[in-house]
Scaffold this active site. Structure first.
Site, PDB file in Angstrom:
ATOM      1  N   HIS A  19      -5.957  48.552  38.739  1.00  8.02           N
ATOM      2  CA  HIS A  19      -5.743  49.992  38.939  1.00  8.02           C
ATOM      3  C   HIS A  19      -6.231  50.749  37.702  1.00  8.02           C
ATOM      4  O   HIS A  19      -5.742  50.544  36.592  1.00  8.02           O
ATOM      5  CB  HIS A  19      -4.240  50.219  39.161  1.00  8.02           C
ATOM      6  CG  HIS A  19      -3.847  51.622  39.462  1.00  8.02           C
ATOM      7  ND1 HIS A  19      -3.897  52.175  40.732  1.00  8.02           N
ATOM      8  CD2 HIS A  19      -3.364  52.606  38.658  1.00  8.02           C
ATOM      9  CE1 HIS A  19      -3.460  53.415  40.697  1.00  8.02           C
ATOM     10  NE2 HIS A  19      -3.129  53.714  39.453  1.00  8.02           N
ATOM     11  N   ASP A  49      -6.493  54.214  35.896  1.00  8.21           N
ATOM     12  CA  ASP A  49      -5.983  55.585  35.847  1.00  8.21           C
ATOM     13  C   ASP A  49      -6.935  56.465  35.058  1.00  8.21           C
ATOM     14  O   ASP A  49      -7.293  56.135  33.924  1.00  8.21           O
ATOM     15  CB  ASP A  49      -4.612  55.597  35.156  1.00  8.21           C
ATOM     16  CG  ASP A  49      -3.532  55.001  36.034  1.00  8.21           C
ATOM     17  OD1 ASP A  49      -3.332  55.521  37.140  1.00  8.21           O
ATOM     18  OD2 ASP A  49      -2.895  54.005  35.623  1.00  8.21           O
ATOM     19  N   HIS A  60      -7.702  55.660  40.389  1.00 15.31           N
ATOM     20  CA  HIS A  60      -6.742  56.750  40.608  1.00 15.31           C
ATOM     21  C   HIS A  60      -7.138  57.937  39.734  1.00 15.31           C
ATOM     22  O   HIS A  60      -6.905  57.937  38.524  1.00 15.31           O
ATOM     23  CB  HIS A  60      -5.332  56.236  40.248  1.00 15.31           C
ATOM     24  CG  HIS A  60      -4.252  57.255  40.356  1.00 15.31           C
ATOM     25  ND1 HIS A  60      -2.990  57.060  39.827  1.00 15.31           N
ATOM     26  CD2 HIS A  60      -4.216  58.474  40.954  1.00 15.31           C
ATOM     27  CE1 HIS A  60      -2.229  58.105  40.079  1.00 15.31           C
ATOM     28  NE2 HIS A  60      -2.952  58.986  40.747  1.00 15.31           N
ATOM     29  N   ASP A  94       3.135  54.178  43.106  1.00 12.02           N
ATOM     30  CA  ASP A  94       2.692  54.084  41.703  1.00 12.02           C
ATOM     31  C   ASP A  94       3.685  54.770  40.768  1.00 12.02           C
ATOM     32  O   ASP A  94       3.911  55.972  40.876  1.00 12.02           O
ATOM     33  CB  ASP A  94       1.304  54.753  41.611  1.00 12.02           C
ATOM     34  CG  ASP A  94       0.705  54.704  40.212  1.00 12.02           C
ATOM     35  OD1 ASP A  94       1.285  54.068  39.313  1.00 12.02           O
ATOM     36  OD2 ASP A  94      -0.380  55.311  40.040  1.00 12.02           O
ATOM     37  N   GLY A  95       4.245  53.973  39.848  1.00 14.05           N
ATOM     38  CA  GLY A  95       5.095  54.530  38.787  1.00 14.05           C
ATOM     39  C   GLY A  95       6.484  53.931  38.754  1.00 14.05           C
ATOM     40  O   GLY A  95       7.204  53.975  39.747  1.00 14.05           O
TER      41      GLY A  95
HETATM   42  C1  DX5 Z   1       0.928  57.250  35.866  1.00 15.67           C
HETATM   43  C2  DX5 Z   1      -0.124  56.283  36.364  1.00 15.67           C
HETATM   44  C3  DX5 Z   1       0.370  54.931  36.635  1.00 15.67           C
HETATM   45  C4  DX5 Z   1       0.943  54.193  35.458  1.00 15.67           C
HETATM   46  C5  DX5 Z   1       1.983  53.266  35.972  1.00 15.67           C
HETATM   47  O1  DX5 Z   1       0.441  58.547  35.906  1.00 15.67           O
HETATM   48  O2  DX5 Z   1      -0.690  56.773  37.562  1.00 15.67           O
HETATM   49  O3  DX5 Z   1      -0.606  54.143  37.285  1.00 15.67           O
HETATM   50  O4  DX5 Z   1       0.013  53.449  34.726  1.00 15.67           O
HETATM   51  O5  DX5 Z   1       2.632  52.722  34.905  1.00 15.67           O
HETATM   52  P1  DX5 Z   1       4.117  52.192  35.006  1.00 15.67           P
HETATM   53  O6  DX5 Z   1       4.127  51.031  35.954  1.00 15.67           O
HETATM   54  O7  DX5 Z   1       4.413  51.808  33.610  1.00 15.67           O
HETATM   55  O8  DX5 Z   1       4.993  53.316  35.503  1.00 15.67           O
HETATM   56 ZN    ZN Z   2      -1.986  55.356  38.704  1.00 12.63          ZN
END
Ligand code: DX5
Ligand code: ZN
Length: 210
Positions: free
Chosen positions: A30, A32, A63, A172-173
Site C-alpha cells: 500500500h 500512501d 492511495h 485503512d487506519g
Molecule cells: C493514513 C494512511 C494509512 C496509514 C495506515 O492516512 O492512509 O495507510 O499508513 O497506518 P496505520 O496502520 O499505522 O494506521
Molecule cells: Zn492509506
C-alpha cells in the site's frame, strides 16, 4: 481477508526493508501519497517511491490523498498498480476521475473519510472496483481505529449483496490483531504501524490467524 501493507512508516534502509516485507505473506503493497494540501503532511512523490520500491514484487495498491488527482494518476500509473484509489472529497468531478483511471486500464478505488457517509457515494458504486473506508483521519499512520467505520463496512457489504455490485471493500487506519476482527466483512485490510513497528512476520501471522 487480504493484507495490504502500508510502507508509510517503514524503517531504514527502506529499499531493503520493503524487499523483506515483500518476501512475506502479504497480498499488496500500500503506497500512501500525501500532497501537503488535501492532507497536512507531504509524503514521497513518484520519484522517491520509484526508488523505495525498486525491489518490490507485490501488486501495488496506491492511495492518493491529494487535491490535484489527475496529475498524480498520470505519474503513478507507471507502477501499473492493481488499484489506483483517489479520495471522493478531493475530486470536483468524480465521474470524470473514475473514467480517467479506467481509460488508462487500471482498477478504480474511491476512498471516503471518516466523516463522509456511504449514502453520498451510492451513485458511483456501480462504476468502481474498490471502496476504501478510512478508519482514521487520512494524513498519518499510527492513529486509533474509529469504531464507526465498522458500520460503514457492513453497510457497503449489504449494499453489494442487495444490489449486485462488484466492488471490493478495503479498510485503512488503526488496524491490528484486535481491530481486524471487527472488519471481517472487508475484503482487504491496510496495515501500517502494526506491522512495521514489530517483527514483520510475527505481525502478519497474527493478522492472518484472525
Ligand atoms: C493514513 C494512511 C494509512 C496509514 C495506515 O492516512 O492512509 O495507510 O499508513 O497506518 P496505520 O496502520 O499505522 O494506521
Ligand atoms: Zn492509506
Amino acid at each position: 481477508m487480504k493484507i495490504s501493507a502500508s510502507i508509510l512508516n517503514i524503517r531504514d534502509p527502506k529499499q531493503e526493508e520493503v524487499k523483506k516485507l515483500c518476501s512475506l505473506d502479504i497480498d499488496y503493497l500500500h503506497l500512501d501519497v500525501m500532497d501537503g494540501i488535501f492532507v497536512e503532511n507531504k509524503t514521497w512523490g513518484y520519484e522517491e517511491y520509484k526508488d523505495i520500491i525498486k525491489f518490490a514484487d507485490k501488486p501495488k495498491d496506491v492511495h492518493l490523498m491529494v487535491s490535484n488527482v489527475k496529475k498524480y494518476i498520470d505519474e503513478f500509473e507507471d507502477f501499473k498498480p492493481e488499484f489506483l484509489t483517489f479520495h471522493y472529497e478531493a475530486a470536483s468531478e468524480v465521474s470524470s476521475v473514475i473514467n480517467y483511471i479506467k481509460s488508462k486500464g487500471m482498477k478504480v478505488g474511491m476512498s471516503i473519510k471518516p466523516s463522509t457517509d456511504v449514502l453520498e457515494i451510492v451513485k458511483y458504486l456501480d462504476y468502481i472496483d474498490l471502496v476504501l473506508v478510512m478508519s482514521v483521519e487520512p494524513g498519518r499512520g499510527g492513529q486509533t481505529f474509529i469504531e464507526n467505520s465498522v458500520k460503514k463496512i457492513n453497510q457497503l457489504y449489504d449494499l453489494r449483496c442487495d444490489r449486485g455490485y462488484n466492488y471490493l471493500i478495503e479498510v485503512d487506519g488503526g488496524i491490528n490483531d484486535k481491530t481486524i476482527k471487527d472488519c471481517s466483512k472487508a475484503d482487504i485490510c491496510v496495515v501500517g504501524n502494526y506491522i512495521t513497528k514489530q517483527d514483520y512476520k510475527e505481525a502478519i501471522d497474527s493478522l492472518k490467524t484472525e
